[in-house]
Design an enzyme around this catalytic site. Structure first.
Site, mmCIF file in Angstrom:
data_model
loop_
_atom_site.group_PDB
_atom_site.id
_atom_site.type_symbol
_atom_site.label_atom_id
_atom_site.label_comp_id
_atom_site.label_asym_id
_atom_site.label_seq_id
_atom_site.Cartn_x
_atom_site.Cartn_y
_atom_site.Cartn_z
ATOM 1 C CG ASN A 1 -1.737 1.209 1.404
ATOM 2 O OD1 ASN A 1 -1.792 2.048 0.512
ATOM 3 N ND2 ASN A 1 -2.397 1.330 2.546
ATOM 4 C CE LYS B 1 -0.093 3.089 4.817
ATOM 5 N NZ LYS B 1 0.015 3.166 6.274
ATOM 6 C CG HIS C 1 -5.680 1.835 5.430
ATOM 7 N ND1 HIS C 1 -5.230 2.729 6.366
ATOM 8 C CD2 HIS C 1 -4.675 0.964 5.223
ATOM 9 C CE1 HIS C 1 -3.986 2.415 6.697
ATOM 10 N NE2 HIS C 1 -3.627 1.340 6.018
ATOM 11 C CD GLU D 1 -2.746 5.377 6.920
ATOM 12 O OE1 GLU D 1 -2.756 5.451 5.674
ATOM 13 O OE2 GLU D 1 -1.810 4.842 7.558
ATOM 14 C CD GLU E 1 -3.206 -2.460 7.377
ATOM 15 O OE1 GLU E 1 -2.206 -2.779 6.737
ATOM 16 O OE2 GLU E 1 -3.743 -1.336 7.288
ATOM 17 N N GLY F 1 2.837 2.263 10.731
ATOM 18 C CA GLY F 1 3.791 3.360 10.556
ATOM 19 C C GLY F 1 4.536 3.742 11.824
ATOM 20 C CB SER G 1 5.648 -1.793 11.789
ATOM 21 O OG SER G 1 5.185 -0.487 12.078
HETATM 22 P P1 13P Z 1 3.315 0.360 7.547
HETATM 23 O O1 13P Z 1 3.803 -0.935 6.940
HETATM 24 O O2 13P Z 1 4.015 1.558 7.025
HETATM 25 O O3 13P Z 1 3.234 0.278 9.035
HETATM 26 O O4 13P Z 1 1.783 0.536 7.036
HETATM 27 C C1 13P Z 1 0.905 -0.507 7.198
HETATM 28 C C2 13P Z 1 -0.341 -0.185 6.466
HETATM 29 O O5 13P Z 1 -1.095 0.661 6.880
HETATM 30 C C3 13P Z 1 -0.614 -0.903 5.215
HETATM 31 O O6 13P Z 1 -1.907 -0.671 4.763
#
Ligand code: 13P
Length: 253
Positions: free
Chosen positions: A9, A11, A93, A95, A163, A169, A209
């Site tokens: 992803n 983002k 997601h 976010e 997640e 992150g 992560s």
């Molecule tokens: P990270 O791998 O940067 O922690 O992000 C995970 C994520 O949100 C994937 O959708």
């Protein structure tokens, strides 16, 4: 047997020049046992899909609207993603749940739109740190799965990504025990609702992560069928070892 899936992803990261990373992935090519999916920003999907054509790398979106088309300025429909060459879309997601107020109901409508367009929906669930500290993790996951996942689920049209919000992150990963508990729980919920065959066929990804140095440990957990990777999917040199770890996990020991 569920095929392993390494999903990246990106983002809101990546300009056209960064498609170079995809070229490197295509050149290195993934293993036979692992599906590879990259979800770049929407504007890069068509070009990414064109350059991956003929390689075993799929391209996906990061969101879609629940309507087929219409007066929704700035939005992208599932049919548009498909038309651009995407085969999958990430939905719900954390976010988007946080930044855009996406509720479970909205996520379910979007997942239905993805199914109708012939896209594989990767539906994300996960608890906040506060919810985990209050021992509410499994309740939250139960609610999210019940209300975000539409009827008609099959192993082809749906993937669930667990997640935990506190691991995204942050460099913090859930422990193998924490991941195993939630993945087993999601598997049982799916089997309960959709029957054993369909419930068993849906792939469950862990996200939060995932890095080259912790991937093997995570992929050894039962009911982990792959990963949804953020930061470490942006560079082929980081993502390739994660794919390799998944390939190794798919081999009979
Ligand atoms: P990270 O791998 O940067 O922690 O992000 C995970 C994520 O949100 C994937 O959708």
């Amino acid at each position: 047997m569920r095929r392993k899936l390494a999903a990246g992803n990106w983002k809101m990261n990546g300009l056209r020049a960064d498609l170079e990373q995809l070229r490197s992935l295509c050149a290195a090519k993934g293993g036979e046992d692992t599906d590879i999916l990259i979800c770049p920003p929407a504007l890069l999907i068509a070009e990414a899909a064109a350059l991956c054509r003929g390689h075993s790398i799929h391209i996906g979106g990061q969101d879609c609207h629940m309507a087929r088309s219409g007066a929704h300025t700035g939005d992208v429909s599932a049919a548009m993603l498909k038309d651009a060459g995407a085969t999958a879309v990430i939905l719900g997601h954390s976010e988007r749940r946080a930044d855009r107020g996406e509720t479970n109901d909205i996520v379910q409508d979007k997942a239905r739109a993805a199914q109708n367009a012939g896209l594989m929906a990767i539906i994300c669930v996960g608890e906040s740190l506060e919810e985990r500290e209050n021992q509410a993790t499994l309740d939250v996951i139960r609610q999210q799965i019940a209300a975000s996942v539409p009827e008609g689920v099959t192993g082809d049209n749906t993937v669930i990504a667990y997640e935990p919000c506190w691991a995204i992150g942050t460099g913090l990963t859930a422990s193998p025990e924490q991941i195993g508990e939630v993945h087993d729980f999601i598997r049982a919920l799916l089997e309960d609702r959709f029957g054993s065959d369909k419930g068993q066929s849906v792939r469950l990804l862990y996200g939060g992560s995932v890095k080259p140095d912790n991937a093997s440990q995570i992929f050894a957990v039962p009911n982990v069928d792959g990963a949804l990777v953020g930061g470490a999917s942006l560079k082929a040199s980081d993502f390739l070892p994660i794919i390799k770890a998944l390939d190794d996990a798919a081999k009979p020991s």
